[in-house]
Write an enzyme that holds these catalytic residues in place. Sequence first.
Site, mmCIF file in Angstrom:
data_model
loop_
_atom_site.group_PDB
_atom_site.id
_atom_site.type_symbol
_atom_site.label_atom_id
_atom_site.label_comp_id
_atom_site.label_asym_id
_atom_site.label_seq_id
_atom_site.Cartn_x
_atom_site.Cartn_y
_atom_site.Cartn_z
ATOM 1 N N HIS A 237 0.650 -1.421 -0.049
ATOM 2 C CA HIS A 237 -0.002 -0.077 0.068
ATOM 3 C C HIS A 237 0.968 1.312 -0.081
ATOM 4 C CE1 HIS A 237 1.090 -0.745 4.079
ATOM 5 N NE2 HIS A 237 -0.115 -1.481 4.347
ATOM 6 N N ASP A 310 -5.788 -4.015 0.113
ATOM 7 C CA ASP A 310 -5.781 -3.974 1.788
ATOM 8 C C ASP A 310 -6.900 -3.998 2.535
ATOM 9 O OD1 ASP A 310 -4.581 -3.429 4.289
ATOM 10 O OD2 ASP A 310 -4.239 -1.655 4.060
#
Lengths: 432, 328
Positions: A237, A310
């Site tokens: 991320h 995520d």
Amino acid sequence: MDKAQTRLIRAARVVDPANQRDETADILIVDGVIRDIGQNLDAPADCAILDADGLIAAPGLVDMHVHLREPGYEYKETIAGGCRAAAAGGVTAVAAMPNTKPVNDDPSVTGYILDKADQAGLAAVFPIGAITKGLGGKEITEMGLLSEAGCVAFSDDGLPVMDSGVMRRALDYSRTFGSLVIQHAEDNGLVGCGCMNEGPVATRLGLPGIPNASEDILVERDIRLVELTGGRYHVAHISSAQAVAAVADAQQRGLPVTCEAAPHHFSLTDEAVADYQSDAKMAPPLRCLADRDALREGLARGVISVIATDHAPHDDDSKRVPFSQAANGVVGLETLLPVSLELVRDGVMSLSAMLAAVTVNPARLLRINRGTLNIGAPGDVALFDLNEKWTVDRATLRGAGRNTCFHGRDVQGRVKYTVFGGRVVYVDQNED
Amino acid sequence: MNADNNAWSRKHLLGMDGLNREEIGAILDTASAIREVNHRPIKKVPILKGKTVINLFYENSTRTRTSFELAGKRMSADVVNISASSSSVSKGETLLDTMANLQAMNPDVVVLRHPNSGAPHFLARHLDAGIINAGDGQHEHPTQCLLDLLTMQDHLGKMGRDNFEGMTVAICGDVLHSRVARSNAFALRTLGAKVRFSGPPTLMPSRAEEVFDVTVHHRMEEAVEGADVVMMLRLQQERMAAAYLPSVREYFRYWGLTRQRLELTRPHAVVMHPGPINRGVEIATDVADNPNRSVILEQVTNGLAVRMAVLYHLCTGAARSASNIAGE
């Protein structure tokens, strides 16, 4: 759910980035495996037929960054529930992060996850093992035994590996098994008690901020360690412009460094926190417009080769508290495709390049046999309507966690069917 | 200030950010008028008879809580005080559950002090009662700001002014963690004053100039030179442990308000402080006690009047029928 593993998907626009295919064709899946792709294929006797006229057929999506919460946090989500959300998003393969309770730092936990996923039968689950025992950041795990048990990569996600010596050993040791080491890149000292991006919005709201440097410093340190060790390193991320630049520089120097971006990071800014919206609280935080644009540019240039969600489901009680007390994380499996398609409509990426970022690219990084429509590959297909407009509504999400930061967002592109091993595991209710 | 009292139509008072001149003026005018009650032999009026005010304090506070309690009682409201340490909060109850239980008692106004920024906004989204922010984390403290404004307004004549336009206010100290600084900066800019922030870089919020439309001065002398008002902020001693600052003595040396620094201000300048003061840390004793300059105790007195005015506006008239929840 549908039991048939032999199926003919008829007349779809087949887009398979791995094979640079984009044409109208039929896909024949026999016994759960892709047997043939071509025009006007004959259906074997007793073959289920799925009319996909007007739909795009892509390889089942691969999300290499998902939190399934089981074992230990079943009140937030279960493996079956997470797989249900995956199916609803056209995702047929998920890599599950190890921050469960117990942590996936032992082959027995890996086995438990795989058994539960098999029982659910809605998506392929690829466990990610912890880099350090108990996510403690001190001692590296049994990467060999964990790999044998089925772990496809290693990460302490949720926590950074702060100790440079430990990270060095992890990158060094993982080379034996060719494993990917995935870093949650945030320097704890700079994060401090920060709960959103440092900048004007945080200052206005009176919330402690987290500077970009928290991410940049760890990414740059780790790149030095990759130079030292040669380990395969992946930034989870990624959120800051400078970190993307550091990765680009490392790639230019030929280092085995890759990264992924999450849809919320490349489509939203810290303005989404606005009125203390806890569903916009995540780690790393939503950044400013320049960072968002840098992520888009990184995706366009291929520096960021993977889009991963995520996906982090939480129970309502973890989010229905004042902002700074709220848990980090948002769900993303069910909005992955439409939000990523915004990149295509905005001219950032071609459809094929975008789909590569959610199919073949993560599969290659994890070295798993997914993300393509190769003959002989698992019969995993996402069928979606590229043009259907809809509005994200948290109430209609299939997973247990409904903490989406996209609630109310008008999007375009809708998964109509998800085929997993030849079986239809998701049908959009409008198609019933 | 000659604003129309009907300018106030908000259900909540969550912060000064976004309030316009008329709204601020409405509160100050009411406060000016109502403070006479506090000087009567019988300090009680029936304005809020039958109304229920709950003071819910998750942080210790003596003056703010007492001020709200007295404000409600002097207007005949039923006032209930709850502090986190003596409530179900200490048994693990969440803020939302606590409030849901209080809501079941149908209060008209809840006054909330909470260590987390945005906690009152959170409640305003979930509950029916009007919410007054009595200080949330490092975000805002609107009633402290309003009492500061009322105190400044009382001294406008001495400054040769009839409004806040063009007045220079130096806000000095731990700006980063100060909800008082934030609320005052928002309101003073709305009213046309010039605001300067001063303090060490470690205690200054990111992009403060842009967010608050202020100037930032790390040398305190620059900030106070020619100022009409010097507003000192309390240095929270725990900041020392968190390594924002090397020592108290160094802090006082560079950012303490001394007589010498006070001499750089305009001759009529007033010194303010939200209290409690740390003598010899952010302010020298002879400055704090200077009767010609220090208005610190006037601030406390005005606090009561301002809170009476805010309760009045939230409990009565247009405010309770407002369909929007502006003020968030």
